[in-house]
Write a protein that holds these residues in place. Structure first.
Motif, short mmCIF file in Angstrom:
data_model
loop_
_atom_site.label_atom_id
_atom_site.label_comp_id
_atom_site.label_asym_id
_atom_site.label_seq_id
_atom_site.Cartn_x
_atom_site.Cartn_y
_atom_site.Cartn_z
N MET A 45 0.76 -1.33 0.01
CA MET A 45 0.01 -0.06 0.12
C MET A 45 1.07 1.19 -0.10
N THR A 46 0.44 2.25 -0.69
CA THR A 46 1.20 3.65 -0.59
C THR A 46 0.06 4.55 -0.64
N ASP A 47 0.30 5.50 0.52
CA ASP A 47 -0.59 6.37 0.71
C ASP A 47 -0.27 8.06 0.43
N HIS A 48 -1.05 8.27 -0.77
CA HIS A 48 -0.90 9.82 -1.38
C HIS A 48 -1.64 10.84 -0.68
N HIS A 49 -1.33 11.94 -0.30
CA HIS A 49 -2.27 13.31 -0.12
C HIS A 49 -1.81 14.27 -0.72
N THR A 50 -2.62 15.32 -1.05
CA THR A 50 -2.32 16.41 -1.98
C THR A 50 -2.95 17.73 -1.15
N TYR A 51 -2.13 18.62 -0.72
CA TYR A 51 -2.45 19.85 -0.34
C TYR A 51 -2.20 21.02 -1.26
N GLY A 52 -2.93 22.23 -0.99
CA GLY A 52 -2.75 23.47 -1.82
C GLY A 52 -2.97 24.65 -1.05
N THR A 53 -2.18 25.50 -1.39
CA THR A 53 -2.26 26.85 -0.92
C THR A 53 -2.13 27.87 -1.94
N SER A 54 -2.74 28.98 -1.57
CA SER A 54 -2.61 30.31 -2.36
C SER A 54 -2.25 31.41 -1.61
N THR A 55 -2.14 31.07 -0.18
CA THR A 55 -1.36 31.77 0.81
C THR A 55 -0.25 32.06 1.07
N HIS A 56 0.54 31.07 0.61
CA HIS A 56 2.07 30.82 0.98
C HIS A 56 2.76 30.52 -0.46
N THR A 57 3.95 31.43 -0.49
CA THR A 57 4.79 30.86 -1.86
C THR A 57 5.58 29.45 -1.56
N ALA A 58 6.05 28.95 -2.19
CA ALA A 58 6.84 27.68 -1.90
C ALA A 58 7.81 27.92 -1.14
N GLY A 59 8.49 28.80 -1.04
CA GLY A 59 9.74 29.04 -0.18
C GLY A 59 9.24 29.20 1.12
N GLU A 60 7.88 29.80 1.26
CA GLU A 60 7.24 30.12 2.73
C GLU A 60 6.87 28.78 3.27
N LEU A 61 6.45 28.12 2.35
CA LEU A 61 5.66 26.67 2.59
C LEU A 61 6.87 25.72 3.11
N VAL A 62 8.10 25.89 2.42
CA VAL A 62 9.28 25.05 2.92
C VAL A 62 9.57 25.28 4.11
N ARG A 63 9.70 26.60 4.49
CA ARG A 63 9.85 27.07 5.96
C ARG A 63 9.11 26.40 6.97
N LEU A 64 7.74 26.74 6.58
CA LEU A 64 6.82 26.31 7.60
C LEU A 64 6.85 24.79 7.87
N VAL A 65 6.96 24.24 6.89
CA VAL A 65 6.86 22.55 6.77
C VAL A 65 8.44 22.04 7.48
N SER A 66 9.26 22.77 7.11
CA SER A 66 10.67 22.37 7.94
C SER A 66 10.44 22.67 9.57
N ASP A 67 10.12 23.65 9.74
CA ASP A 67 9.97 24.15 11.16
C ASP A 67 8.74 23.01 12.04
N ARG A 68 7.65 22.81 11.13
CA ARG A 68 6.54 21.97 11.89
C ARG A 68 7.15 20.40 11.89
N LEU A 69 7.74 19.88 10.88
CA LEU A 69 8.04 18.52 10.76
C LEU A 69 9.59 18.10 11.05
N GLY A 70 10.51 19.14 10.98
CA GLY A 70 11.79 18.88 11.29
C GLY A 70 12.35 18.44 10.00
N LEU A 71 12.05 18.51 8.88
CA LEU A 71 12.35 17.97 7.58
C LEU A 71 13.49 18.98 6.88
N VAL A 72 14.34 18.50 6.08
CA VAL A 72 15.21 19.19 5.20
C VAL A 72 15.00 19.07 3.88
N PHE A 73 14.64 20.25 3.19
CA PHE A 73 14.01 20.11 1.84
C PHE A 73 15.29 20.24 1.03
#
Length: 116
Positions: A1-29
């Motif tokens: 099984m593989t689980d896929h999710h798609t999210y979208g935003t018009s509020t944030h730029t790609a760079g802003e979203l990278v920073r938000l998700v990095s902070d929230r999940l501790g990931l390095v993009f």
């Protein structure tokens, strides 16, 4: 099984979203450049991968094309792929203001049987 999710935003730029998700999940993009997808950001972990993709991508004709035609309102997409459902990941992403869950798909391999 593989689980896929798609999210979208018009509020944030790609760079802003990278920073938000990095902070929230501790990931390095890492930034990737693709002829097909344009510039996108990828973070992988043992539990799956998260991609941040601008929806408008440069087309061959000089005009922008949409990466996901079904979500024209989303300027930036966030795509997750995990080997199993990850409710903790979905909850943390769901808490990001301006990020909207657009789609969920579970893909079963030929040797797996879906429940029920």
């Amino acid at each position: 099984m593989t689980d896929h999710h798609t999210y979208g935003t018009s509020t944030h730029t790609a760079g802003e979203l990278v920073r938000l998700v990095s902070d929230r999940l501790g990931l390095v993009f890492t930034e990737r450049d693709s002829n097909y997808r344009g510039v996108y950001h990828l973070a992988g972990s043992p539990s799956g991968r998260v991609e941040i993709q601008p929806n408008p991508i440069p087309g061959d004709d000089g005009e922008d094309d949409l990466y996901a035609l079904e979500y024209p309102e989303a300027q930036v997409l966030l795509l997750t792929t995990t080997p199993t459902a990850d409710s903790a990941l979905q909850a943390r992403l769901g808490s990001i203001e301006g990020l909207i869950h657009l789609n969920h798909e579970t893909v079963w391999t030929a040797t797996e049987q879906p429940p029920g």
